[in-house]
Write an enzyme that holds these catalytic residues in place. Structure first.
Site, mmCIF file in Angstrom:
data_model
loop_
_atom_site.group_PDB
_atom_site.id
_atom_site.type_symbol
_atom_site.label_atom_id
_atom_site.label_comp_id
_atom_site.label_asym_id
_atom_site.label_seq_id
_atom_site.Cartn_x
_atom_site.Cartn_y
_atom_site.Cartn_z
ATOM 1 N N ASP A 20 0.866 -1.167 0.000
ATOM 2 C CA ASP A 20 0.000 0.000 0.000
ATOM 3 C C ASP A 20 0.913 1.230 0.000
ATOM 4 O OD1 ASP A 20 -2.396 1.539 0.264
ATOM 5 O OD2 ASP A 20 -2.097 1.639 2.420
ATOM 6 N N ASP A 22 -0.315 5.023 1.187
ATOM 7 C CA ASP A 22 -0.655 5.980 2.249
ATOM 8 C C ASP A 22 -0.645 5.320 3.623
ATOM 9 O OD1 ASP A 22 -1.228 8.598 0.977
ATOM 10 O OD2 ASP A 22 -2.644 7.403 -0.181
#
Length: 160
Positions: A20, A22
Site C-alpha cells: 500500500d 498511504d
C-alpha cells in the site's frame, strides 16, 4: 481479456513486493490529509468512513466525496502534499535493498497515481521511477483545466 502490462516481471524476479502507499510507505495518508485540511474536514471524512464500515455508503462514493471536497488546483495539491507528507523511516533502506536484490516494488493503492508518483520522487529520489503504481488517476472536470480551482476529479482505475 486484453493483455496487462507487467513491468515488475521484466527482470524475471524471484520475488515481487506489493505494498500500500498511504500510511505504509508514508507516515500519514495523503488523501485524509488533504480532506482534513483543505477539503470538508476530519469530522465529515470520519463519518464517511463509518458509513462505509456500516454498509450505508460504498467506499467509492465516500472517497469520491472526499476528493470532490478538495477544490485546490491539482498542481497545488501536489505541492501541498510534497511539503507535508513524510516517508516512513524504514522505507528508503528497504527500497535500496529491494533494488539491489532484484525485488520489484509495486504499489497497489486507492490513491491517485500523479500524487503517489510525485511523493515517491520527492521522498525517495529518481530511482523511485522504477516503482510500478496500480492506482486511480485524475482528470479535468468538463470545461475546466485540472490546475484551476475545482478543476479535477478522481478517475477510478476500473473506469478506464
Amino acid at each position: 481479456m486484453g493483455s496487462i502490462a507487467l513491468p515488475a516481471m521484466k527482470t524475471n524476479p524471484k520475488f515481487i513486493f506489493f505494498t500500500d502507499f498511504d500510511g505504509t510507505i508514508t507516515t500519514r495518508d495523503s488523501n485524509d490529509f488533504m480532506t482534513d485540511n483543505i477539503g470538508y474536514g476530519q469530522a465529515l471524512r470520519k463519518q464517511g468512513n463509518k458509513d462505509v464500515l456500516e454498509g450505508k455508503m460504498s467506499f467509492r462514493d465516500s472517497f469520491r466525496g472526499m476528493m470532490d471536497s478538495v477544490k485546490l488546483p491539482y498542481d497545488q495539491c501536489i505541492k501541498y502534499l510534497v511539503e507535508n507528507i513524510r516517508l516512513d523511516p524504514g522505507f528508503k533502506e528497504f527500497y535500496d535493498y529491494a533494488r539491489a536484490n532484484n525485488i520489484p516494488v509495486v504499489v497497489l493503492s486507492s490513491g491517485m497515481e500523479p500524487i503517489i508518483r510525485a511523493l515517491l520522487q520527492h521522498l525517495v529520489g529518481k530511482e523511485a521511477e522504477d516503482i510500478q503504481i496500480v492506482s486511480n488517476d485524475v482528470a479535468p472536470r468538463d470545461g475546466k483545466s485540472i490546475n484551476e480551482k475545482g478543476g479535477w476529479k478522481i478517475v477510478f482505475h476500473d473506469e478506464r
